[in-house]
Design a protein around this motif. Structure first.
Motif, PDB file in Angstrom:
ATOM      1  N   HIS A 148      17.730  38.644  58.812  1.00 57.12           N
ATOM      2  CA  HIS A 148      17.875  39.545  59.974  1.00 57.12           C
ATOM      3  C   HIS A 148      16.609  40.376  60.157  1.00 57.12           C
ATOM      4  O   HIS A 148      16.158  40.605  61.274  1.00 57.12           O
ATOM      5  N   GLU A 162      20.450  39.496  55.108  1.00 56.89           N
ATOM      6  CA  GLU A 162      19.755  40.720  55.549  1.00 56.89           C
ATOM      7  C   GLU A 162      18.254  40.475  55.676  1.00 56.89           C
ATOM      8  O   GLU A 162      17.615  40.951  56.615  1.00 56.89           O
ATOM      9  N   HIS A 213      29.747  40.084  56.101  1.00 54.16           N
ATOM     10  CA  HIS A 213      29.439  41.190  55.183  1.00 54.16           C
ATOM     11  C   HIS A 213      30.563  42.235  55.214  1.00 54.16           C
ATOM     12  O   HIS A 213      30.994  42.745  54.191  1.00 54.16           O
ATOM     13  N   GLU A 252      26.983  39.458  60.034  1.00 52.73           N
ATOM     14  CA  GLU A 252      27.419  40.827  59.721  1.00 52.73           C
ATOM     15  C   GLU A 252      28.941  40.887  59.565  1.00 52.73           C
ATOM     16  O   GLU A 252      29.466  41.658  58.766  1.00 52.73           O
ATOM     17  N   GLU A 297      17.480  46.459  58.206  1.00 45.20           N
ATOM     18  CA  GLU A 297      17.871  45.178  57.586  1.00 45.20           C
ATOM     19  C   GLU A 297      17.078  44.968  56.297  1.00 45.20           C
ATOM     20  O   GLU A 297      17.634  44.574  55.275  1.00 45.20           O
TER      21      GLU A 297
END
Ligand SMILES: [Fe+2]
Ligand SMILES: [Fe+2]
Length: 325
Positions: A85, A82, A169, A166, A52
């Protein structure tokens, strides 16, 4: 350091915990863990955190090529996710006795555990969107499996937020891959070139084939549910049809008889990081050669780690300047 042989009592404790988690028991605190469980979970979380973290500078560098302010803002939104995360995974590692400070600032760049794919430069907008379409899909594949199967309660709950982000993304990647595939020959060529190096890069990311897999304890302790080959198949089940529907060529096809996806190139094979070229003609190489390449790290490794750490020094010297003014 030579590995100490476990005493019969220690071995029994490891086996008891394996049995318990296989029967559905959820581990909630470090006190319930055996040394073996804690070690396997630490390795898994370190890979997750570092992956990440390194995706952030990699996407940040590529976001400079965004075609507009709005698209740059969406790329930066992904980068912020990210970093969050990464923070979640490092925070979970602190519960296991690791230091976030040491993990982020105290290691040499080559000691980070992210995949080789995040040692590579993303040099244009097409490469960024294929990264979110392919690499984030790999992240989702791995983390969905962990979310569904992990025996560690705090991680299972943390992955709910991660999974939702995610998905955004990935959506970004797929929408943009579609746009570029329809934007004329130049854009299409750029997209295909990105796919050419990033498809095999992601395939390799899932690691050793099951028949060669060393025993890691992650399945025994129920930290994941699927094997490397199964995860590779899950990734291809989405990625191959997506690429084909956009008219992009990928070196894999569905084999009706075997009822699975099959690669159309020697796997694993050598990669020229400077030329971003997989040497299909050079034939299959050994996994030891792959590990050697991974261990040597790729061209952006030091730059990415440095760019993560740079901010702290900049803030400190700015504050010092203010104090001195
Ligand atoms: Fe992420
Ligand atoms: Fe992501």
């Amino acid at each position: 350091m030579a590995k100490r042989q476990l005493t019969p009592e220690e071995l029994q404790a490891e086996q008891d915990l394996m049995q318990k988690v296989q029967n559905g028991y959820m581990v909630e605190s470090v006190e319930e863990m055996t040394p073996g469980y804690k070690k396997a979970l630490s390795v898994q979380l370190t890979v997750q955190a570092d992956t990440e973290l390194m995706s952030a500078p990699s996407y940040w560098r590529a976001a400079q090529h965004a075609p507009s302010t709005n698209t740059m803002v969406s790329a930066h939104a992904i980068i912020q996710d990210e970093l969050a995360h990464a923070n979640i995974a490092y925070r979970l590692l602190e519960d296991l006795g690791h230091s976030k400070e040491q993990l982020v600032y105290g290691r040499e760049p080559h000691e980070f555990k992210h995949p080789y794919g995040f040692d590579q430069p993303l040099d244009n907008w097409a490469e960024l969107v294929v990264a979110t379409g392919f690499f984030d899909r790999a992240g989702i594949t791995l983390l969905t499996d962990v979310h569904e199967n992990t025996s560690y309660g705090p991680l299972k709950r943390a992955l709910i937020k991660v999974g939702m982000e995610e998905t955004f993304h990935l959506r970004h990647g797929e929408v943009w891959m579609r746009r570029l595939s329809k934007a004329g020959d130049h854009a299409r060529g750029m997209l295909q070139r990105a796919v050419d190096w990033m498809f095999p890069m992601t395939i390799e990311w899932f690691g050793l084939p099951d028949e060669l897999k060393r025993h890691s304890g992650q399945l025994d302790y129920k930290l994941k549910g699927l094997t490397n080959d199964q995860l590779r198949q899950v990734w291809m089940q989405s990625t191959v049809p997506l690429s084909e529907s956009l008219g992009l060529k990928v070196p894999a096809h569905y084999d009706e008889e075997r009822k699975e996806y099959v690669l159309d190139y020697p796997f694993p094979c050598e990669y020229d990081a400077e030329a971003k070229h997989w040497d299909f003609d050079g034939g299959e190489i050994s996994w030891d050669q792959v590990f050697e390449r991974w261990k040597a790290r790729g061209p952006m490794n030091e730059w990415y780690v440095e760019s993560i750490r740079r901010s702290r020094g900049q803030v400190e010297s700015w504050l010092n300047d203010q104090a001195a003014a």
